[in-house]
Motif scaffolding. Structure first.
Motif, PDB file in Angstrom:
ATOM      1  N   PRO A 109      -7.560   6.654  -2.744  1.00  0.00           N
ATOM      2  CA  PRO A 109      -7.896   5.237  -3.660  1.00  0.00           C
ATOM      3  C   PRO A 109      -7.239   4.181  -2.909  1.00  0.00           C
ATOM      4  O   PRO A 109      -7.776   2.955  -2.661  1.00  0.00           O
ATOM      5  N   GLU A 110      -5.911   4.593  -2.451  1.00  0.00           N
ATOM      6  CA  GLU A 110      -5.213   3.535  -2.008  1.00  0.00           C
ATOM      7  C   GLU A 110      -5.601   3.234  -0.468  1.00  0.00           C
ATOM      8  O   GLU A 110      -5.166   2.182   0.293  1.00  0.00           O
ATOM      9  N   HIS A 123     -15.021   1.093   1.167  1.00  0.00           N
ATOM     10  CA  HIS A 123     -14.859   1.427   2.696  1.00  0.00           C
ATOM     11  C   HIS A 123     -13.382   1.496   3.224  1.00  0.00           C
ATOM     12  O   HIS A 123     -12.640   1.189   2.345  1.00  0.00           O
ATOM     13  N   PRO A 124     -13.250   2.371   4.089  1.00  0.00           N
ATOM     14  CA  PRO A 124     -11.854   2.740   4.401  1.00  0.00           C
ATOM     15  C   PRO A 124     -11.101   1.678   5.166  1.00  0.00           C
ATOM     16  O   PRO A 124     -11.560   0.847   5.740  1.00  0.00           O
ATOM     17  N   THR A 125      -9.837   1.484   4.772  1.00  0.00           N
ATOM     18  CA  THR A 125      -8.618   0.868   5.410  1.00  0.00           C
ATOM     19  C   THR A 125      -8.432   1.530   6.818  1.00  0.00           C
ATOM     20  O   THR A 125      -8.931   2.745   6.913  1.00  0.00           O
ATOM     21  N   VAL A 126      -7.675   0.761   7.412  1.00  0.00           N
ATOM     22  CA  VAL A 126      -6.968   1.517   8.773  1.00  0.00           C
ATOM     23  C   VAL A 126      -6.645   2.885   8.380  1.00  0.00           C
ATOM     24  O   VAL A 126      -6.680   3.883   9.144  1.00  0.00           O
ATOM     25  N   GLU A 127      -5.735   3.013   7.301  1.00  0.00           N
ATOM     26  CA  GLU A 127      -5.227   4.348   7.030  1.00  0.00           C
ATOM     27  C   GLU A 127      -6.262   5.295   6.638  1.00  0.00           C
ATOM     28  O   GLU A 127      -6.262   6.560   7.043  1.00  0.00           O
ATOM     29  N   GLY A 128      -7.490   4.888   6.056  1.00  0.00           N
ATOM     30  CA  GLY A 128      -8.622   5.975   5.629  1.00  0.00           C
ATOM     31  C   GLY A 128      -9.136   6.210   6.973  1.00  0.00           C
ATOM     32  O   GLY A 128      -9.606   7.358   7.167  1.00  0.00           O
ATOM     33  N   ASP A 129      -9.474   5.153   7.868  1.00  0.00           N
ATOM     34  CA  ASP A 129      -9.945   5.576   9.214  1.00  0.00           C
ATOM     35  C   ASP A 129      -9.081   6.589   9.927  1.00  0.00           C
ATOM     36  O   ASP A 129      -9.812   7.383  10.495  1.00  0.00           O
TER      37      ASP A 129
END
Length: 104
Positions: free
Chosen positions: A73-74, A81-87
């Motif tokens: 979630p963070e 949509h993903p953040t840079v960390e999600g990407d």
């Protein structure tokens, strides 16, 4: 793209389009046959299972299904949509899948 809102295609509609996409990729790279990685996220139940079924139907060792874990979630922003960390997490998982495919 994620089945979160209507209209949602039937498996027949989805698979027909996905097979058409895979055929177009193959035709564009002929005579070479590149590895193709079909990716879905864990929570994309219908989309993921449809994608996996299409890959299985192809029965092609160079077409791979990669199921990625959902983003923490963070690590999501607007509309999940993903953040840079999600990407980064997704890229690491996909990188591992690609490495595995080329090591066999």
């Amino acid at each position: 793209s994620d089945f979160s809102t209507p209209p949602r295609p039937s498996y027949y509609e989805f698979s027909r389009g996905y097979h058409k996409l895979l055929n177009a990729i193959r035709e564009n790279y002929y005579p070479r046959k590149p590895h193709i990685f079909c990716v879905a996220f864990g929570s994309s139940a219908a989309y993921g299972s449809y994608t996996e079924m299409v890959v299985e139907e192809r029965n092609d060792k160079l077409i791979h299904y990669v199921k990625l874990a959902d983003f923490k979630p963070e690590h999501t922003g607007c509309d999940f949509h993903p953040t840079v960390e999600g990407d980064w997490e997704a890229a690491q998982a996909l990188s591992s899948a690609i490495s595995d495919a080329f090591s066999h």
